[in-house]
Design an enzyme around this catalytic site. Structure first.
Site, PDB file in Angstrom:
ATOM      1  N   HIS A 180      -6.803  -0.494 -17.496  1.00 48.95           N
ATOM      2  CA  HIS A 180      -7.066  -1.860 -17.986  1.00 48.95           C
ATOM      3  C   HIS A 180      -8.128  -2.591 -17.184  1.00 48.95           C
ATOM      4  O   HIS A 180      -8.525  -3.698 -17.534  1.00 48.95           O
ATOM      5  CB  HIS A 180      -5.771  -2.673 -18.085  1.00 48.95           C
ATOM      6  CG  HIS A 180      -5.179  -3.141 -16.783  1.00 48.95           C
ATOM      7  ND1 HIS A 180      -5.387  -4.409 -16.318  1.00 48.95           N
ATOM      8  CD2 HIS A 180      -4.392  -2.526 -15.888  1.00 48.95           C
ATOM      9  CE1 HIS A 180      -4.718  -4.559 -15.167  1.00 48.95           C
ATOM     10  NE2 HIS A 180      -4.112  -3.419 -14.890  1.00 48.95           N
ATOM     11  N   CYS A 212      -1.726 -10.892  -9.155  1.00 44.48           N
ATOM     12  CA  CYS A 212      -0.333 -10.610  -8.824  1.00 44.48           C
ATOM     13  C   CYS A 212       0.248 -11.662  -7.894  1.00 44.48           C
ATOM     14  O   CYS A 212       1.453 -11.767  -7.757  1.00 44.48           O
ATOM     15  CB  CYS A 212      -0.223  -9.243  -8.172  1.00 44.48           C
ATOM     16  SG  CYS A 212      -1.088  -7.982  -9.092  1.00 44.48           S
TER      17      CYS A 212
END
Ligand code: PLP
Length: 380
Positions: A203, A326
């Protein structure tokens, strides 16, 4: 130019339309399980093995040295935990890494420490470079693995991977590199770069989410983390996701084909950003501007905080990031910026802009204008 500017390609990228087309048959009519002996199974198996060969050729390894995983996080976990657990019976219980790795590496290292393994951290300099000699200085007779990323996800700094790999060879220690940010942007040749284990994630190069790989040099495959069926030569069991694997290979093929032209375009857009943003009062560029990813730039703006900047930019139609995706929602300044010695206030006011395949020079100029506006608002 569209009104909305996506400038967070280091977090994830848009699925390329060509990739979606390549995946479609495997999401619809061709749904056979690749382990099936009947035609639909054999077709899926062929597609998977063709994809494996495509990627193998592009990174200069044997197809049998590639294991598909669910992404970069799993590949990093497997490389570190699996290698240390495999080497432990021979008394090799030491890992060398560094403080600017992605959390997929850092948190795995922490978990291994809790299990009784020892970990040493090489320090990065102010530009975010890990010197090969600092890795050498940490080598011990019980070192099993060195893990140093190919390019950093927050500041884009490219590491001297080949030289670090050379030192590992000298000591007979396995070398893993997290190439999640580098793959598709920088050339990868695992032999020429002395790499034993390498993580990639589709991705990040216009492929689908949820698929990645771990390259394992013959004889260096880590111990299994999962147990189950015979898939991936029993090392990574679970029914293969044919569509995602085909998508990853197609995305990587295109990325490699376009790499040189795209790298130049990205660098030109990055230069526009650097030039424009450097004029903002109290701005400071973070990382190495010479040896860094062509599309990634990280700036600190005195008197601001990254989270507020990201929110303000969102209201101005810009998607950018204050650190790695994240850790968003986490108000602590980035561990990477702190590790390269940025004072707390500057680390707090950092913004990462990462450009990609679908950005234009016009957007780069507009980004400068919108970022200036956001900085002014947040500073008030
Ligand atoms: N390693 C690096 C350097 C990354 O940038 C990322 C994702 O941001 C990962 C690992 C995790 O990859 P994935 O999202 O495929 O789990």
């Amino acid at each position: 130019m569209t009104d909305y500017i996506y400038a967070d390609n280091a977090a994830t990228t848009r699925l390329a339309p060509e990739v979606l087309e390549a995946m479609k048959p495997w999401l619809t009519d061709c749904y056979g399980n690749a382990s099936g002996l009947y035609r639909a199974g054999r077709e899926a198996r062929r597609a998977i093995e063709k994809s494996r060969s495509t990627i193998a050729e592009l990174i200069d390894c044997e197809p049998g040295e590639i294991y598909f995983t669910s992404g970069g996080t799993e590949s990093d976990n497997w490389a570190l935990a699996g290698t240390l657990k495999r080497a432990a019976p021979e008394g090799k219980t030491h890992l060398i890494t560094d403080g600017i790795e992605h959390h997929a590496v850092l948190h795995t290292a922490e978990a291994l420490e809790k299990e009784g393994f020892s970990v040493s951290y090489a320090s990065a300099d102010r530009k975010g470079r890990i010197s090969p000699e600092s890795v050498r200085a940490l080598m011990r007779p019980e070192t099993a693995l060195v893990s140093v990323m190919f390019a950093n996800n927050e500041i884009g700094t490219i590491q001297p991977v080949k030289e670090i790999g050379e030192i590992c060879r000298e000591y007979g220690v396995a070398f893993h590199t997290d190439a999640v940010q580098a793959a598709g942007i920088l050339p990868i040749d695992v032999d020429a770069l002395n790499i034993d284990l390498l993580s990639m994630s589709a991705h990040k190069f216009y492929g689908p989410k949820g698929i990645g790989l771990l390259y394992c040099r013959r004889g260096k495959a880590p111990l299994n983390l999962m147990h189950g069926g015979k898939q991936e030569k029993t090392r990574r069991p679970g029914t293969e996701n044919t569509a995602l694997i085909v998508g990853m290979a197609e995305a990587y093929r295109i990325a490699c084909e376009e790499r040189e032209t795209k790298a130049q375009q990205l660098q030109e857009m990055k230069d526009i950003l650097i030039c424009g943003l450097s004029h903002i009062r109290g701005s400071k560029i973070n990382g190495d501007i010479v040896s860094s990813l062509p599309g990634t730039v990280n700036f600190s703006f005195e008197g601001t905080d990254g989270q507020s900047l990201v929110m303000e930019l969102d209201s101005l139609g810009v998607a950018a990031s204050s650190g790695s995706a994240c850790t968003s929602g986490n108000t602590e300044p980035s561990h990477v910026l702190r590790a390269i010695g940025l004072p707390h206030a500057l680390a707090q006011g950092a913004l990462r802009i990462s450009l990609g395949r679908y950005n234009t020079e016009e957007e780069a100029r507009e980004l400068v204008a919108r970022i200036k506006k956001a900085v002014d608002t947040v500073r008030l």
